[in-house]
Design an enzyme around this catalytic site. Structure first.
Site, PDB file in Angstrom:
ATOM      1  N   ASP A  76       0.821  -1.203   0.000  1.00 19.08           N
ATOM      2  CA  ASP A  76       0.000   0.000   0.000  1.00 19.08           C
ATOM      3  C   ASP A  76       0.857   1.256   0.000  1.00 19.08           C
ATOM      4  O   ASP A  76       1.877   1.336   0.690  1.00 19.08           O
ATOM      5  CB  ASP A  76      -0.896   0.023   1.240  1.00 19.08           C
ATOM      6  CG  ASP A  76      -1.868  -1.139   1.271  1.00 19.08           C
ATOM      7  OD1 ASP A  76      -3.022  -0.930   0.901  1.00 19.08           O
ATOM      8  OD2 ASP A  76      -1.442  -2.241   1.650  1.00 19.08           O
ATOM      9  N   ARG A  77       0.404   2.241  -0.763  1.00 23.38           N
ATOM     10  CA  ARG A  77       1.109   3.520  -0.782  1.00 23.38           C
ATOM     11  C   ARG A  77       0.779   4.345   0.464  1.00 23.38           C
ATOM     12  O   ARG A  77       1.680   4.916   1.084  1.00 23.38           O
ATOM     13  CB  ARG A  77       0.727   4.315  -2.040  1.00 23.38           C
ATOM     14  CG  ARG A  77       1.376   5.688  -2.077  1.00 23.38           C
ATOM     15  CD  ARG A  77       1.000   6.463  -3.313  1.00 23.38           C
ATOM     16  NE  ARG A  77       1.642   7.770  -3.327  1.00 23.38           N
ATOM     17  CZ  ARG A  77       1.454   8.681  -4.275  1.00 23.38           C
ATOM     18  NH1 ARG A  77       0.646   8.423  -5.293  1.00 23.38           N
ATOM     19  NH2 ARG A  77       2.071   9.839  -4.208  1.00 23.38           N
TER      20      ARG A  77
END
Length: 337
Positions: A76-77
């Site tokens: 996930d960013r």
């Protein structure tokens, strides 16, 4: 696609990912680098950065091609994540501190291994998630958490699989309808998007029918933590016990040539659901993908939680196998934008 809940709507609302520190992910690699070999393996902690961008910066610093940088999976960013990268060992000394200048990332460990890190190498991901502004039935929440730790949740593909505002799904539909094929680097993601859409549709139908944790005639049962399955014949006490204990799981199709690997009533259900998406099903078959199975259920392992009623905060930790989504767990716990 609107997905049903397995246990009804969650009893509370809250805010997830108020900051990246509220969504912490650590990769569980599943092997120990040997400390020798032609490839550097780097454990990197990043905040608010996507995996591909960090890989690109590592390639620039090391002076190698981007394709030579390996990693096991995308993280996930909008999170604080730790994961491994590999690249050919540079011939000249490298100032790795430049990574922190280029990105919000830092290298925690540098070691060596004989081989490049390949996609899918890691075994699991460990999550520590914080929900803020918690409102609702906190007693009901405690019961819901206990049930999820025991029974698991639907193993839906998360919304990130489908791209921003469903852009990946739009793109694969256009491709399968006769549009210009995407470049090779995008094809794998779009094919995965098509498969994920069909899988989610089958799982959603089984939740609505109340049989997502029931063994259907002809059901391929997946062994926990493995890709192998066997077709359920007579459902006896031994199968029921193994299902209850999480040793086996009902499964859904990852569509490919020849359609489903299920038989009898299970196959009929899957074919009926997929018939509503002929463009995706026929496109996947045309591309020649081998069919596979994915568990309908994922059980969060080592699950623990803590409620702070005064601060209206819930902290939840668990481990999921690679390929399962923390958002699939959290959507059963809390309603959140």
């Amino acid at each position: 696609m609107s997905l049903p809940y397995a246990f009804g709507e969650p009893p509370v609302t809250g805010r997830l990912r108020a900051s990246p520190e509220d969504f912490v992910v650590d990769e569980v690699l599943g092997l120990v680098p040997e400390g020798r070999g032609e490839h550097l393996w780097l454990a990197v902690r990043k905040r608010g950065e996507n995996t591909a961008w960090v890989a690109k910066q590592l390639a620039r610093i090391a002076g190698c091609a981007e394709r030579e940088v390996g990693y096991s999976g995308l993280k996930d960013r909008h999170a604080v994540t730790t994961q491994w990268f590999s690249l050919p060992a540079p011939r000249q000394p490298v100032d790795w501190s430049r990574l922190a200048v280029r990105t919000a990332a830092e290298i925690l460990v540098i070691t060596r291994h004989p081989r490049k890190l390949r996609t899918g190498t890691h075994r699991a991901n460990r999550f520590l998630l914080t929900v803020r502004e918690l409102e609702g039935d906190l007693e009901g929440l405690e019961a819901r958490l206990t049930r999820i730790a025991r029974e698991g949740v639907p193993n839906f593909f998360g919304e990130q699989r489908f791209g921003h505002e469903g852009g990946n799904l739009t793109a694969v539909r256009a491709w399968f309808a006769g549009g210009k094929p995407p470049h090779r680097g995008q094809q794998g993601m779009l094919l995965s998007t098509a498969r994920s859409t069909l899988f989610n549709a089958v799982l959603g139908r089984r939740i609505e029918a109340g049989n997502w944790l029931t063994v259907l005639p002809g059901e391929p049962l997946l062994l926990d933590g493995r890709h192998s399955f066997f077709i359920a014949g007579e459902v006896d006490e031994a199968i029921t016990r193994r299902l209850r204990e999480g040793d086996v799981h009902p499964s859904g199709p990852l569509w490919g040539k020849g359609g489903t690997q299920a038989q009898a009533a299970c196959a009929a259900l899957e074919q009926a659901v997929v018939a509503a998406e002929p463009l995706l099903a026929e496109g996947l078959e045309r591309e020649g993908l081998e069919p596979a199975r994915r568990p309908l259920r994922v059980i969060p392992r080592q699950m623990h939680w803590r409620q702070d009623a005064a601060a209206k905060v819930l902290t939840v930790g668990f481990v999921l196998p690679a390929g399962s989504y923390a958002t699939a767990v959290m959507r059963e716990i809390v309603r959140s934008d």
